[in-house]
Each structure stands twice: as C-alpha cells, then as structure tokens.
Design an enzyme around this catalytic site. Structure first.
Site, PDB file in Angstrom:
ATOM      1  N   PRO A  39      47.708  23.917 -22.169  1.00  0.00           N
ATOM      2  CA  PRO A  39      48.791  23.900 -23.705  1.00  0.00           C
ATOM      3  C   PRO A  39      47.738  24.941 -25.115  1.00  0.00           C
ATOM      4  O   PRO A  39      48.867  25.162 -25.798  1.00  0.00           O
ATOM      5  CB  PRO A  39      48.946  21.798 -23.980  1.00  0.00           C
ATOM      6  CG  PRO A  39      47.598  21.495 -23.463  1.00  0.00           C
ATOM      7  CD  PRO A  39      47.318  22.213 -22.352  1.00  0.00           C
ATOM      8  N   GLU A  73      42.357  15.096 -19.336  1.00  0.00           N
ATOM      9  CA  GLU A  73      41.876  15.139 -21.133  1.00  0.00           C
ATOM     10  C   GLU A  73      42.064  16.965 -20.740  1.00  0.00           C
ATOM     11  O   GLU A  73      41.895  17.604 -21.495  1.00  0.00           O
ATOM     12  CB  GLU A  73      40.851  14.894 -21.476  1.00  0.00           C
ATOM     13  CG  GLU A  73      40.989  13.807 -21.994  1.00  0.00           C
ATOM     14  CD  GLU A  73      42.027  13.460 -22.652  1.00  0.00           C
ATOM     15  OE1 GLU A  73      42.113  14.301 -23.705  1.00  0.00           O
ATOM     16  OE2 GLU A  73      42.681  12.102 -22.836  1.00  0.00           O
ATOM     17  N   ARG A 106      59.148  36.132  -8.030  1.00  0.00           N
ATOM     18  CA  ARG A 106      60.457  36.761  -8.561  1.00  0.00           C
ATOM     19  C   ARG A 106      59.885  38.248  -7.885  1.00  0.00           C
ATOM     20  O   ARG A 106      60.685  39.066  -8.200  1.00  0.00           O
ATOM     21  CB  ARG A 106      61.039  36.355  -9.252  1.00  0.00           C
ATOM     22  CG  ARG A 106      61.547  35.045  -9.327  1.00  0.00           C
ATOM     23  CD  ARG A 106      62.198  34.570  -9.920  1.00  0.00           C
ATOM     24  NE  ARG A 106      63.390  35.262 -10.664  1.00  0.00           N
ATOM     25  CZ  ARG A 106      64.405  34.736 -10.400  1.00  0.00           C
ATOM     26  NH1 ARG A 106      64.668  34.522  -9.139  1.00  0.00           N
ATOM     27  NH2 ARG A 106      65.400  35.839 -10.310  1.00  0.00           N
ATOM     28  N   ASP A 108      68.408  40.218 -14.878  1.00  0.00           N
ATOM     29  CA  ASP A 108      67.772  38.904 -15.152  1.00  0.00           C
ATOM     30  C   ASP A 108      67.996  39.135 -16.989  1.00  0.00           C
ATOM     31  O   ASP A 108      67.217  40.073 -17.175  1.00  0.00           O
ATOM     32  CB  ASP A 108      66.580  37.689 -14.456  1.00  0.00           C
ATOM     33  CG  ASP A 108      67.746  37.507 -13.297  1.00  0.00           C
ATOM     34  OD1 ASP A 108      68.335  36.796 -12.660  1.00  0.00           O
ATOM     35  OD2 ASP A 108      66.529  37.451 -12.628  1.00  0.00           O
TER      36      ASP A 108
HETATM   37  N1  SAH Z   1      44.017  17.021 -24.072  1.00  0.00           N
HETATM   38  C1  SAH Z   1      44.310  18.804 -23.532  1.00  0.00           C
HETATM   39  C2  SAH Z   1      45.660  18.463 -22.774  1.00  0.00           C
HETATM   40  C3  SAH Z   1      45.350  18.342 -21.221  1.00  0.00           C
HETATM   41  S1  SAH Z   1      46.877  17.753 -20.049  1.00  0.00           S
HETATM   42  C4  SAH Z   1      45.389  19.557 -25.042  1.00  0.00           C
HETATM   43  O1  SAH Z   1      45.582  18.911 -26.156  1.00  0.00           O
HETATM   44  O2  SAH Z   1      44.484  21.018 -25.063  1.00  0.00           O
HETATM   45  C5  SAH Z   1      46.351  17.916 -18.495  1.00  0.00           C
HETATM   46  C6  SAH Z   1      46.724  19.160 -18.223  1.00  0.00           C
HETATM   47  O3  SAH Z   1      47.979  19.744 -18.362  1.00  0.00           O
HETATM   48  C7  SAH Z   1      45.823  20.244 -18.731  1.00  0.00           C
HETATM   49  O4  SAH Z   1      44.270  20.764 -18.434  1.00  0.00           O
HETATM   50  C8  SAH Z   1      47.122  21.519 -18.373  1.00  0.00           C
HETATM   51  O5  SAH Z   1      46.390  22.007 -16.797  1.00  0.00           O
HETATM   52  C9  SAH Z   1      48.308  21.404 -18.132  1.00  0.00           C
HETATM   53  N2  SAH Z   1      48.934  21.650 -19.238  1.00  0.00           N
HETATM   54  C10 SAH Z   1      49.220  20.570 -19.949  1.00  0.00           C
HETATM   55  N3  SAH Z   1      50.772  21.259 -20.564  1.00  0.00           N
HETATM   56  C11 SAH Z   1      50.369  22.387 -20.646  1.00  0.00           C
HETATM   57  C12 SAH Z   1      51.131  22.923 -21.327  1.00  0.00           C
HETATM   58  N4  SAH Z   1      52.436  23.326 -22.037  1.00  0.00           N
HETATM   59  N5  SAH Z   1      51.101  24.264 -20.257  1.00  0.00           N
HETATM   60  C13 SAH Z   1      50.619  24.599 -19.333  1.00  0.00           C
HETATM   61  N6  SAH Z   1      49.067  23.376 -19.215  1.00  0.00           N
HETATM   62  C14 SAH Z   1      49.785  22.533 -19.189  1.00  0.00           C
END
Ligand code: SAH
Length: 245
Positions: A91, A118, A155, A170
C-alpha cells in the site's frame, strides 16, 4: 510472450484466476506464462517458516527476507539471459495505473511478491525494482493486488483479448474514459438507446462516441484530459462542449 512469476504463501489462490477467461486463453495460446511459487518451499527451517516476530516488538508478524531472496534467485535462474522486473505489492508503493501496466507488459518478465501480515522485512527492497499499490487502502495480502495487476497487464498482450480494438478502445488506453455502451433491447423500462446508435450511420456513430468519451472524461476525470494527446477533431469537439457549458 509475457512471463509472470508470483511468490506467495497461498499459491492455490491463483488457480481460479489462471483457469478461466482471458488469462486461461492467453496461457493456452502460449502468449502468457504464469508460474506460481510457494514461498514455503524456500524456507530454511524444518517448520517451513516464512514469517517471524518483529524486531522492536508489536503485535504483527513480518515476512522473512531469506526465503524471498532464495525464491527470487531461483526465479532468476530460470532464464539467465535477462532480468525480471521484481514488483513488491504494497500500500506504500507507487499507484498502479494504465501506464504501469504498459511498462510491465513491455518489460516482458515480471515477478510479483505477495506480502502477508505486516508485510515484508524491509531488507527485501534490495531485490525489488518497483513497489506498487492498488490504492489508499489495506488488504490482507498481496495476492489479490497481484491478480488484478496480472489481469491488467495480460490484456495488453496482443491476441490475449479476442478483439484488440476492445482493448485500445477501453478507458485510459488513449488517455480518455470509454464511451457508454448499450445492447438489446432498444427500450427497457422506458429507457431508450440513443437514436444515433440505431441509425446505422457509421460516421455519426463514431463522432457521437468520440464526443461522449470526451464529455465523460471532462466531467469525471479532467485530470486525464490535461495529460491526453488529442487529435484535431477531438480538440474541436472539446472546444464546442466547453462553450456549450
Ligand atoms: N503494514 C503494511 C500493510 C501490510 S498488508 C502497511 O501498513 O503498509 C499485507 C500485504 O498486503 C502487503 O505486504 C502487500 O503485499 C499487500 N497489500 C495490502 N494493501 C495493498 C495495496 N493497497 N496495494 C498493494 N498491495 C497491498
């Protein structure tokens, strides 16, 4: 040919994605190759651990770096004549957009690292080329984000979507949102299909669609319009729309 490798502790999550629809067809016709790697196979202990407690304390578990390093090494050994683009889903990464999909399609070989808990030990960034996010929210694992990205990239591989025009038409492909679509019946619950679409007049339909596409983009995503490369015809239509408004 697009090659995709996925690193995950839940490899079976990818079975349905690869078994149906556009991706299944792309794999069957040898346009895409997807290999899913079980991170547990690269663990170094008897329990096949892939995570551990965080240094500094706190509630969540952290994905171990060593199994990821070993797995990425194994993937790279598959073809030593080139290097894959290693993507960490996160994220905190750069937002995944149409342009990102195009770049990864052009790279031709992408490895997705799917985190859990995490996330990964920060040191795995030493083997990561790109950190990609799907948006400002957190999901529980990188598998769903990786699947969405794989679908979007696939795609763009020629021949994967039956009719290539449906990809180039698209949203985002030409910098604009798509025009509205209608199918039978011509009237339902008092709602009518725009006359022009039933007129059979190809040139009028083309212009109507172009105008709708411009109107929508202006109304919903003016940010896209600012960056779009418009042809002379589109510029004229857009000027007219702006004067009208
Ligand atoms: N503690 C981290 C979140 C971990 S969530 C933080 O707050 O930044 C666990 C996993 O889910 C991440 O390692 C990633 O691989 C995935 N993930 C969660 N949200 C995501 C998002 N918005 N985009 C891409 N991958 C995501």
């Amino acid at each position: 040919m697009l090659r995709v490798d996925v690193v995950t502790i839940f490899p079976r999550m990818f079975d349905p994605l690869l078994a149906e629809g556009v991706l299944a067809r792309g794999i069957k016709s040898d346009r895409i190759r997807v290999e899913v790697w079980d991170l547990r196979d690269f663990a170094t202990d008897r329990h096949r651990s892939t995570d551990d407690e965080a240094y500094g304390g706190g509630p969540g578990m952290v994905m171990l770096a060593e199994p990821v390093f070993r797995c990425v090494d194994a993937i790279c050994r598959v073809d030593e004549t080139r290097r894959p683009t290693v993507v960490m889903t996160s994220p905190q990464g750069e937002l995944f957009r149409h342009e990102t999909a195009q770049r990864l399609r052009a790279d031709g070989w992408v490895v997705f690292l799917c985190g859990r808990y995490e996330g990964f030990d920060e040191r795995i960034l030493s083997v990561v080329d790109l950190e990609l996010s799907l948006g400002d929210f957190v999901v529980s694992g990188g598998e769903l984000p990786a699947m969405l990205m794989i679908d979007a990239i696939s795609r763009l591989v020629e021949g994967v979507v039956g009719n290539n025009e449906s990809v180039t038409g698209d949203s985002f492909f030409n910098g604009l949102l798509d025009y509205p679509h209608y199918t039978r019946p011509a009237e339902i619950r008092g709602l009518h299909v725009p006359d022009v679409l039933i007129s059979g007049h190809a040139e009028k339909i083309r212009l109507w669609r172009k105008e709708q596409s411009l109107r929508r983009t202006l109304a919903r995503r003016p940010d896209l319009l600012a960056g779009a490369e418009l042809d002379a015809e589109s510029k004229k239509i857009l000027e007219r729309i702006k004067i009208e408004e």
